[in-house]
Every structure is written in C-alpha cells, then in structure tokens.
Design a protein around this motif. Structure first.
Motif, short mmCIF file in Angstrom:
data_model
loop_
_atom_site.label_atom_id
_atom_site.label_comp_id
_atom_site.label_asym_id
_atom_site.label_seq_id
_atom_site.Cartn_x
_atom_site.Cartn_y
_atom_site.Cartn_z
N ASN A 75 0.83 -1.20 0.00
CA ASN A 75 0.00 0.00 0.00
C ASN A 75 0.88 1.26 0.00
N PRO A 76 0.85 2.06 -1.07
CA PRO A 76 1.74 3.24 -1.14
C PRO A 76 1.45 4.28 -0.07
N ASN A 77 0.23 4.31 0.46
CA ASN A 77 -0.12 5.28 1.50
C ASN A 77 0.58 4.98 2.82
N TRP A 78 1.11 3.78 2.96
CA TRP A 78 1.77 3.37 4.20
C TRP A 78 3.29 3.33 4.06
N LYS A 79 3.80 3.78 2.92
CA LYS A 79 5.23 3.62 2.62
C LYS A 79 6.13 4.22 3.69
N PHE A 80 5.74 5.38 4.22
CA PHE A 80 6.63 6.08 5.15
C PHE A 80 6.20 5.93 6.61
N LYS A 81 5.36 4.94 6.89
CA LYS A 81 4.98 4.67 8.28
C LYS A 81 6.05 3.87 9.02
#
Length: 250
Positions: free
Chosen positions: A138-144
């Motif tokens: 999921n690209p929305n979670w890449k920097f979590k």
C-alpha cells in the motif's frame, strides 16, 4: 552521555522483572511513533527489537510478546514469517544497520555505554499481507515504517525524486547551513537564512544528500521547523517557525 541513575535503576528493574524495558516515542507532525526494547541483549544475549508506525500500545504489546518468546528460549530470525503476532497477518524481522542506531536507539546506546549491541526491526504488512519491499505494498503506508536495514545514504521520509528548493550557490559548492521544512511539506536547503529568491533552484532531494550527506542528520525535521548550523562541522540547532497568517476573506 550516561543516563540518570534513577532512570538506569528503573530500566534494570524492568529487565529483571519483565525481561526488558520499553522506550515509547510518540508520533509528531512528521514522523511516526516507534517503540524499542532495552535489555534483551543484556539478559538473553538476543538483539533488541524496534517497531514503527502502529498504535503505540500495540507496538509495545508486540515487543512484549517477542520478549516472552525469547524468555522461553526462542531466537527470532530475520526474513522469516511469524504468523502469530498480528491476528491474520504475518510479521518479519530485519537486521538493523548500525548507521541508524544513533537516530532511533539513542537511549539504548546510553544505557549500554555504546552502540555495540545487535537490533532487529519488527516489520508489519499491509492488509493484503504485502511487506514494504513488495511491489504491491500500500503506497499510502510507505513512510509509516522506515526500513533500517537499507537506505543509509537517504534517511528522509520522502521520495528520493521529491523536488526541493536550493540556490545556485549551494549547487556551486557553498555549504548547506540553513534548512526549513515548511508546513505545507516543502523542503528548502540554503547557505543562509537570507537566501536570494532570484538564485533559487529546484532539484531532487537525493541530489541534496549527494551534495552534502550530512543533511541526513536532520531527516526528522518536523513540518514548520527550521534547522541551522555555523558550519558543516557544527551541530544543528532547531527552532519552530512562525505560522503564516491566512489572509482574511470577506
């Protein structure tokens, strides 16, 4: 720098009673929360564990579960799926590169007196059981959750090709001494706080880290904050910038 004796005794008590002590770091307006252990290496000879990007009490629970497994004699391994930590989702462990220790495991280093201890990162998948290194993650979670076994040359929570502002003087060799991370997410890397807008240039952030790898030291600069230093050998200083007032509209 050593830790206060009162804190050290509390950590030692937790290690003795529970197997480890946990350091809980809340999220700020830019970086995710994270939790890591102190004491697994001292008590069991096992790597410490760090986890990012989930609810902080859940991460603490996961590391406590790992501690219980270690107390029962299990040695957690890298690149192996563990299905029983998160219901319905496997997790994996990565070997933390020592270049990240000072960034994320600082209090552990102060407790041990050095960074001469191993550490693992507990990494969780998205809802499709894809891990951050999988193509369909999921690209929305890449920097979590930064992956601490790689990317030691680029520590920012941004895409490498993100456009950032600088000046022609920096591109010609002037040192980067003033950095701002605007509230809208823009980054600016200048030779001083009084850079001339006529000299402005836009390049990708990766090129900034190539020009001056030491800017990786301020990977954590929050939205709306500034950082500066006297020269490239000086420590960075930080200050929250003043919020721009919105224009009133009728």
């Amino acid at each position: 720098m050593s830790i206060p004796e009162q804190d050290k005794q509390r950590i030692l008590q937790d290690i003795e009673q529970h197997g480890c002590h946990l350091i809980l770091i809340e999220a700020d307006n830019y970086l995710p929360a994270f939790v890591y252990s102190i004491g697994l290496y001292q008590k069991f000879g096992h790597p410490e564990i760090i986890c990012f990007g989930m609810e902080i009490n859940l991460m603490a629970s996961l590391i406590n579960e790992a501690c219980a497994m270690i107390q029962n004699g299990e040695k957690l391994e890298v690149n192996k799926a563990y299905p029983d930590f998160l219901e319905g989702y496997p997790i994996q462990f990565l070997q933390v590169d020592k270049d990240f220790y000072q960034n994320y495991l600082g209090y552990g280093g102060r407790f041990y007196g050095s960074f001469d201890f191993p550490a693992l990162q507990l990494v969780w998948p998205d809802k499709g059981s894809n891990f951050p290194w999988n193509e369909n993650f999921n690209p929305n979670w890449k920097f979590k959750q930064p992956l601490l076994d790689r990317n030691t040359d680029f520590k920012f929570y941004e895409e490498r090709n993100l456009g950032v502002f600088t000046t022609k003087q920096v591109l010609e060799g002037d040192p980067i001494l003033y950095v701002s991370h605007d509230s809208d997410g823009d980054w600016q890397f200048h030779g001083s706080a009084n850079a001339d807008l006529e000299d402005a240039k836009i390049i990708c952030m990766e090129d900034i880290t190539r020009l001056d790898p030491s800017v990786n030291q301020i990977y954590h600069l929050q939205y709306g904050w500034n950082a500066w230093r006297q020269d490239i050998n000086s420590d960075w200083e930080y200050e929250e910038g003043e919020e721009e007032e919105e224009e009133e509209t009728e």
